[in-house]
Write a protein that holds these residues in place. Structure first.
Motif, PDB file in Angstrom:
ATOM      1  N   SER A   2       0.962  -1.088  -0.006  1.00  0.00           N
ATOM      2  CA  SER A   2      -0.042   0.183  -0.037  1.00  0.00           C
ATOM      3  C   SER A   2       0.891   1.253   0.036  1.00  0.00           C
ATOM      4  CB  SER A   2      -0.784   0.057   1.336  1.00  0.00           C
ATOM      5  OG  SER A   2      -0.284   0.060   2.395  1.00  0.00           O
ATOM      6  N   ASP A   3       2.159   1.293   0.408  1.00  0.00           N
ATOM      7  CA  ASP A   3       2.947   2.416   0.520  1.00  0.00           C
ATOM      8  C   ASP A   3       3.643   2.671  -0.740  1.00  0.00           C
ATOM      9  OD1 ASP A   3       2.204   2.870   2.996  1.00  0.00           O
ATOM     10  OD2 ASP A   3       4.146   1.907   3.812  1.00  0.00           O
ATOM     11  N   ALA A   4       3.542   1.381  -1.801  1.00  0.00           N
ATOM     12  CA  ALA A   4       4.202   1.847  -2.949  1.00  0.00           C
ATOM     13  C   ALA A   4       3.583   2.475  -3.911  1.00  0.00           C
ATOM     14  CB  ALA A   4       4.398   0.502  -3.715  1.00  0.00           C
ATOM     15  N   GLN A   5       4.404   3.231  -4.821  1.00  0.00           N
ATOM     16  CA  GLN A   5       3.576   4.317  -5.766  1.00  0.00           C
ATOM     17  C   GLN A   5       2.999   3.450  -6.800  1.00  0.00           C
ATOM     18  OE1 GLN A   5       6.558   7.032  -7.346  1.00  0.00           O
ATOM     19  NE2 GLN A   5       6.321   8.215  -5.285  1.00  0.00           N
ATOM     20  N   PRO A   6       2.010   3.715  -7.408  1.00  0.00           N
ATOM     21  CA  PRO A   6       1.113   2.871  -8.606  1.00  0.00           C
ATOM     22  C   PRO A   6       2.132   3.079  -9.799  1.00  0.00           C
ATOM     23  CG  PRO A   6       0.016   4.880  -7.949  1.00  0.00           C
ATOM     24  CD  PRO A   6       1.049   4.852  -6.857  1.00  0.00           C
ATOM     25  N   SER A   7       2.106   2.053 -10.648  1.00  0.00           N
ATOM     26  CA  SER A   7       2.811   2.363 -11.905  1.00  0.00           C
ATOM     27  C   SER A   7       2.197   3.403 -12.713  1.00  0.00           C
ATOM     28  CB  SER A   7       2.996   0.940 -12.704  1.00  0.00           C
ATOM     29  OG  SER A   7       1.441   0.682 -13.119  1.00  0.00           O
ATOM     30  N   PHE A   8       2.841   4.014 -13.703  1.00  0.00           N
ATOM     31  CA  PHE A   8       2.208   4.897 -14.583  1.00  0.00           C
ATOM     32  C   PHE A   8       0.943   4.532 -15.263  1.00  0.00           C
ATOM     33  CE2 PHE A   8       1.626   6.772 -18.835  1.00  0.00           C
ATOM     34  CZ  PHE A   8       1.717   8.349 -18.445  1.00  0.00           C
ATOM     35  N   LYS A   9       1.052   3.113 -15.738  1.00  0.00           N
ATOM     36  CA  LYS A   9      -0.223   2.604 -16.578  1.00  0.00           C
ATOM     37  C   LYS A   9      -1.369   2.454 -15.344  1.00  0.00           C
ATOM     38  CE  LYS A   9      -1.756  -1.614 -18.796  1.00  0.00           C
ATOM     39  NZ  LYS A   9      -1.406  -2.965 -19.104  1.00  0.00           N
ATOM     40  N   ALA A  10      -1.020   2.188 -14.219  1.00  0.00           N
ATOM     41  CA  ALA A  10      -2.375   2.016 -13.230  1.00  0.00           C
ATOM     42  C   ALA A  10      -2.633   3.601 -12.804  1.00  0.00           C
ATOM     43  CB  ALA A  10      -1.563   1.321 -12.065  1.00  0.00           C
ATOM     44  N   ALA A  11      -1.890   4.314 -12.686  1.00  0.00           N
ATOM     45  CA  ALA A  11      -2.208   5.700 -12.503  1.00  0.00           C
ATOM     46  C   ALA A  11      -3.126   6.468 -13.571  1.00  0.00           C
ATOM     47  CB  ALA A  11      -1.162   6.761 -12.121  1.00  0.00           C
ATOM     48  N   LEU A  12      -2.847   6.143 -14.655  1.00  0.00           N
ATOM     49  CA  LEU A  12      -3.381   6.527 -16.079  1.00  0.00           C
ATOM     50  C   LEU A  12      -4.692   5.935 -16.068  1.00  0.00           C
ATOM     51  CD1 LEU A  12      -2.913   8.113 -18.443  1.00  0.00           C
ATOM     52  CD2 LEU A  12      -2.195   5.979 -19.755  1.00  0.00           C
ATOM     53  N   LEU A  13      -5.258   4.557 -15.715  1.00  0.00           N
ATOM     54  CA  LEU A  13      -6.141   3.952 -15.822  1.00  0.00           C
ATOM     55  C   LEU A  13      -7.098   4.304 -14.809  1.00  0.00           C
ATOM     56  CD1 LEU A  13      -5.092   0.224 -16.750  1.00  0.00           C
ATOM     57  CD2 LEU A  13      -6.322   1.825 -18.136  1.00  0.00           C
ATOM     58  N   ALA A  14      -6.450   4.768 -13.600  1.00  0.00           N
ATOM     59  CA  ALA A  14      -7.355   5.257 -12.324  1.00  0.00           C
ATOM     60  C   ALA A  14      -8.177   6.718 -12.602  1.00  0.00           C
ATOM     61  CB  ALA A  14      -6.577   5.267 -11.196  1.00  0.00           C
ATOM     62  N   ALA A  15      -7.361   7.350 -13.518  1.00  0.00           N
ATOM     63  CA  ALA A  15      -7.769   8.678 -13.847  1.00  0.00           C
ATOM     64  C   ALA A  15      -8.677   9.005 -15.098  1.00  0.00           C
ATOM     65  CB  ALA A  15      -6.457   9.783 -14.293  1.00  0.00           C
ATOM     66  N   LEU A  16      -8.776   7.793 -15.691  1.00  0.00           N
ATOM     67  CA  LEU A  16      -9.798   7.848 -16.951  1.00  0.00           C
ATOM     68  C   LEU A  16     -11.088   8.201 -16.478  1.00  0.00           C
ATOM     69  CD1 LEU A  16      -8.529   4.887 -19.079  1.00  0.00           C
ATOM     70  CD2 LEU A  16      -8.250   7.286 -19.417  1.00  0.00           C
ATOM     71  N   PRO A  17     -11.931   7.620 -15.698  1.00  0.00           N
ATOM     72  CA  PRO A  17     -13.155   8.300 -15.432  1.00  0.00           C
ATOM     73  C   PRO A  17     -13.363   9.723 -15.158  1.00  0.00           C
ATOM     74  CG  PRO A  17     -12.915   6.305 -13.986  1.00  0.00           C
ATOM     75  CD  PRO A  17     -11.676   6.862 -14.507  1.00  0.00           C
ATOM     76  N   SER A  18     -12.449  10.270 -14.323  1.00  0.00           N
ATOM     77  CA  SER A  18     -12.860  11.691 -14.095  1.00  0.00           C
ATOM     78  C   SER A  18     -12.092  12.440 -15.404  1.00  0.00           C
ATOM     79  CB  SER A  18     -11.888  12.212 -12.781  1.00  0.00           C
ATOM     80  OG  SER A  18     -10.422  11.877 -13.005  1.00  0.00           O
ATOM     81  N   LEU A  19     -11.448  12.012 -16.073  1.00  0.00           N
ATOM     82  CA  LEU A  19     -10.680  12.701 -17.136  1.00  0.00           C
ATOM     83  C   LEU A  19     -12.083  12.747 -18.143  1.00  0.00           C
ATOM     84  CD1 LEU A  19      -8.225  13.768 -18.373  1.00  0.00           C
ATOM     85  CD2 LEU A  19      -7.609  11.592 -19.285  1.00  0.00           C
ATOM     86  N   ASP A  50       8.299  12.132 -19.375  1.00  0.00           N
ATOM     87  CA  ASP A  50       8.457  13.547 -19.033  1.00  0.00           C
ATOM     88  C   ASP A  50       7.516  13.686 -17.454  1.00  0.00           C
ATOM     89  OD1 ASP A  50       9.508  14.349 -20.969  1.00  0.00           O
ATOM     90  OD2 ASP A  50       7.863  15.199 -22.167  1.00  0.00           O
ATOM     91  N   PHE A  51       6.851  12.594 -17.406  1.00  0.00           N
ATOM     92  CA  PHE A  51       5.937  12.550 -16.052  1.00  0.00           C
ATOM     93  C   PHE A  51       6.713  11.883 -14.721  1.00  0.00           C
ATOM     94  CE2 PHE A  51       3.008  10.699 -12.970  1.00  0.00           C
ATOM     95  CZ  PHE A  51       2.332  11.646 -12.633  1.00  0.00           C
ATOM     96  N   ARG A  52       6.873  12.389 -13.599  1.00  0.00           N
ATOM     97  CA  ARG A  52       7.307  11.827 -12.496  1.00  0.00           C
ATOM     98  C   ARG A  52       6.547  11.353 -11.547  1.00  0.00           C
ATOM     99  NH1 ARG A  52      10.392  16.212  -9.296  1.00  0.00           N
ATOM    100  NH2 ARG A  52       8.506  17.291  -9.544  1.00  0.00           N
ATOM    101  N   LEU A  53       6.611  10.145 -11.364  1.00  0.00           N
ATOM    102  CA  LEU A  53       5.649   9.327 -10.435  1.00  0.00           C
ATOM    103  C   LEU A  53       5.741   9.872  -9.176  1.00  0.00           C
ATOM    104  CD1 LEU A  53       6.347   5.518 -11.641  1.00  0.00           C
ATOM    105  CD2 LEU A  53       4.245   6.907 -12.088  1.00  0.00           C
ATOM    106  N   GLY A  54       4.429  10.044  -8.588  1.00  0.00           N
ATOM    107  CA  GLY A  54       4.495  10.620  -7.181  1.00  0.00           C
ATOM    108  C   GLY A  54       3.817  12.041  -7.462  1.00  0.00           C
ATOM    109  N   THR A  55       3.923  12.664  -8.357  1.00  0.00           N
ATOM    110  CA  THR A  55       3.305  13.713  -8.725  1.00  0.00           C
ATOM    111  C   THR A  55       1.945  13.491  -9.120  1.00  0.00           C
ATOM    112  OG1 THR A  55       4.014  13.988 -11.010  1.00  0.00           O
ATOM    113  CG2 THR A  55       5.444  15.198  -8.998  1.00  0.00           C
TER     114      THR A  55
END
Length: 185
Positions: A2-19, A50-55
């Motif tokens: 739970s403390d690990a940062q999500p991967s770029f792909k997972a973060a991207l997928l999680a943002a799709l509904p609000s996007l 160009d994207f930094r994970l954690g931002t």
């Protein structure tokens, strides 16, 4: 985990509904919103280095989507809708060499005219003087200028092979070569 940062792909997928919701609020149409989201995801995927994970990936994606939307709007403002090809069918550009050749032929024909006819034609046809003004410049009667201009026009038409108005222009339609028309009418 739970403390690990999500991967770029997972973060991207999680943002799709609000996007998608943001895209729908911008465009007002579901199909356009879906296209915007798809283009945003494609751009984000191509620039993931160009994207930094954690931002804040949500803010980054919204910025990409917003910029894409406004770029498309600006582009559409400069475009003309012509799905049936109506406007395109009326557009044509004659080859440049035809105009150069026509002008060369005209200059040659003009040079063949007697000096007095060429002078009268240039004063009336090219310079825009009235017959009376041209007569004053040439020091002769108005009728003489009219006669010279008429003979010069007839001779030009003969030299250039112009039988009528349909011979003007590169496509056989009147209005193509204004130089000839100004002198020939």
């Amino acid at each position: 985990m739970s403390d690990a940062q999500p991967s770029f792909k997972a973060a991207l997928l999680a943002a799709l509904p609000s996007l998608r919701a943001f895209a729908l609020s911008l465009s007002g149409r579901a199909d356009v919103a879906d296209d915007l989201v798809q283009e945003t995801v494609m751009k984000a995927w191509a620039k993931q280095a160009d994207f930094r994970l954690g931002t804040n990936i949500q803010a980054w994606l919204v910025t990409i989507l917003r910029n894409t939307f406004y770029s498309q709007m600006r582009k559409r403002g400069r475009e003309v809708q012509d799905s049936e090809g109506t406007f395109t069918a009326r557009l044509s550009v004659p080859p440049a060499q035809d105009g150069v050749l026509d002008l060369s032929d005209f200059r040659r024909a003009l040079a063949e005219l007697p000096d007095d006819q060429r002078e009268a034609l240039l004063l009336v046809g090219a310079s825009g003087f009235s017959y009376e003004e041209a007569a004053g410049i040439c020091g002769c009667a108005v009728g003489t200028v009219k006669s010279r201009v008429s003979r010069a026009r007839s001779r030009l038409q003969e030299i250039l092979g112009i039988a009528g108005a349909s011979d003007y222009g590169p496509d056989g339609k009147q209005g193509g070569t204004t130089t000839w028309r100004a002198f020939a009418t």
